[in-house]
Design a protein around this motif. Structure first.
Motif, PDB file in Angstrom:
ATOM      1  N   UNK A 125     -29.277 -27.058   8.562  1.00  0.00           N
ATOM      2  CA  UNK A 125     -29.556 -26.538   7.230  1.00  0.00           C
ATOM      3  C   UNK A 125     -28.684 -25.325   6.931  1.00  0.00           C
ATOM      4  N   UNK A 126     -27.935 -25.394   5.841  1.00  0.00           N
ATOM      5  CA  UNK A 126     -27.098 -24.272   5.405  1.00  0.00           C
ATOM      6  C   UNK A 126     -27.667 -23.685   4.125  1.00  0.00           C
ATOM      7  N   UNK A 127     -27.853 -22.347   4.131  1.00  0.00           N
ATOM      8  CA  UNK A 127     -28.429 -21.630   2.996  1.00  0.00           C
ATOM      9  C   UNK A 127     -27.445 -20.584   2.480  1.00  0.00           C
TER      10      UNK A 127
ATOM     11  N   UNK B   5     -26.270 -21.301   9.990  1.00  0.00           N
ATOM     12  CA  UNK B   5     -27.071 -22.511   9.799  1.00  0.00           C
ATOM     13  C   UNK B   5     -28.341 -22.491  10.643  1.00  0.00           C
ATOM     14  N   UNK B   6     -29.392 -23.094  10.104  1.00  0.00           N
ATOM     15  CA  UNK B   6     -30.659 -23.247  10.802  1.00  0.00           C
ATOM     16  C   UNK B   6     -30.830 -24.719  11.186  1.00  0.00           C
TER      17      UNK B   6
ATOM     18  N   UNK C 105     -26.970 -39.448   5.225  1.00  0.00           N
ATOM     19  CA  UNK C 105     -27.050 -38.383   6.234  1.00  0.00           C
ATOM     20  C   UNK C 105     -26.926 -36.987   5.652  1.00  0.00           C
ATOM     21  N   UNK C 106     -27.176 -36.853   4.351  1.00  0.00           N
ATOM     22  CA  UNK C 106     -27.056 -35.541   3.718  1.00  0.00           C
ATOM     23  C   UNK C 106     -28.224 -35.283   2.772  1.00  0.00           C
TER      24      UNK C 106
ATOM     25  N   UNK D 174     -28.131 -29.935   3.904  1.00  0.00           N
ATOM     26  CA  UNK D 174     -28.538 -30.249   5.274  1.00  0.00           C
ATOM     27  C   UNK D 174     -27.798 -31.507   5.712  1.00  0.00           C
ATOM     28  N   UNK D 175     -27.292 -31.487   6.931  1.00  0.00           N
ATOM     29  CA  UNK D 175     -26.577 -32.621   7.502  1.00  0.00           C
ATOM     30  C   UNK D 175     -27.335 -33.162   8.695  1.00  0.00           C
TER      31      UNK D 175
END
Length: 288
Positions: A198-200, A208-209, A263-264, A280-281
């Motif tokens: 997860x990128x915020x 990334x989380x 996948x996204x 999110x990937x």
């Protein structure tokens, strides 16, 4: 569309001479005799599914083909009926020609548990409970996100419906012993189980989380991992290709809305007066 499992006497009166299926259930994919779905229920099923001209409507156990023929004639949809009994397939094809929709519908003589259904945008069924529940894994794995399903009388347990409709249909009392009818409506969710990165926006997270999401027919849930910290995702909901959840991270309550495409995942995150994009990937399956 047909009901498998009503009284044999009614089936003999309402259907062609041969049974659609054996009554004793001795064959694993045999689901009972053919009985037509009352017309008022056909109309309500199509209405509940919000059938439109661009839809491809599959009827699993299509009987005389009335449901897909009506979908084509009334809404301009395309339709596919899957029926085991050859005589009923022939009857449905004749009906499609008579109603002028033979170019928009087709009827397949085959096993509804084995027929390819991936092109469906709407699926209809009226089957006994053990056959309905048996289809749940196929629906969840093979149908596209956003596909709508309407099941007559029996829910797709353990999958909770998105909507239910109850009504009184007096003519059904001869079929099932009660005039009470329930329709169960479902929207196939996107497949989100697994590990996601997860990128915020940098104001919310500098790196990334990691999300870990579990998904079952009856529930979906997950948590966010940041180093040794695990925080549960709040009110995670997946409906069709839409995803929503909340996350309390570093004393900030963040609300996520977005879409899933393969996948996204992408969307918008809100935290107090801050708004920004998130992505999110998918990185792989859940760890064992």
């Amino acid at each position: 569309m047909n009901f498998r499992g009503a009284a044999a006497l009614l089936a003999l009166c309402a259907a062609p001479p041969a049974f659609a299926q054996d009554l004793d259930g001795s064959k694993d994919n045999i689901a009972g005799p053919y009985v037509p779905t009352p017309w008022v229920i056909v109309q309500e099923m199509l209405k509940l599914a919000d059938v439109r001209g661009e839809d491809v409507v599959y009827d699993l156990g299509s009987g005389d083909g009335r449901l897909v023929i009506t979908a084509a004639k009334r809404f301009g949809a395309r339709g596919v009926g899957v029926e085991l009994q050859t005589e009923l397939v022939d009857l449905a094809r004749t009906g499609a020609k008579r109603e002028g929709v033979a170019d928009r519908v087709k009827f397949i003589q085959g096993d509804l548990f084995e027929t390819d259904i991936k092109d469906a945008s709407v699926v209809m069924l009226y089957l006994l409970p053990r056959f309905v529940t048996r289809l749940v894994p196929r629906f969840r794995a093979e149908l596209k996100a956003g596909t709508r399903i309407v099941s007559h009388d029996y829910p797709l347990a353990p999958w909770p419906p998105d909507k239910e409709l109850a009504m009184d249909v007096p003519e059904k009392e001869m079929i099932s012993g009660t005039s009470w009818t329930r329709l169960y409506y479902y929207v196939v969710p996107a497949r989100v189980q697994g590990v996601w990165e997860l990128a915020l926006p940098k104001e919310l997270a500098s790196a990334p989380l990691v999300l870990q999401i579990t998904q079952e027919p009856h529930a979906v849930g997950g948590f966010m991992r940041d180093g040794n910290t695990e925080l549960y995702l709040r009110d995670l909901t997946v409906r069709g290709g839409q995803v929503r959840f909340g996350l309390l991270y570093r004393s900030r309550l963040m609300a996520f809305e977005g879409t899933v495409a393969g996948n996204a995942m992408t969307g918008e995150v809100r935290a107090r007066d801050l708004r920004g994009p998130w992505t999110a990937r998918h990185r792989g399956p859940l760890p064992r």
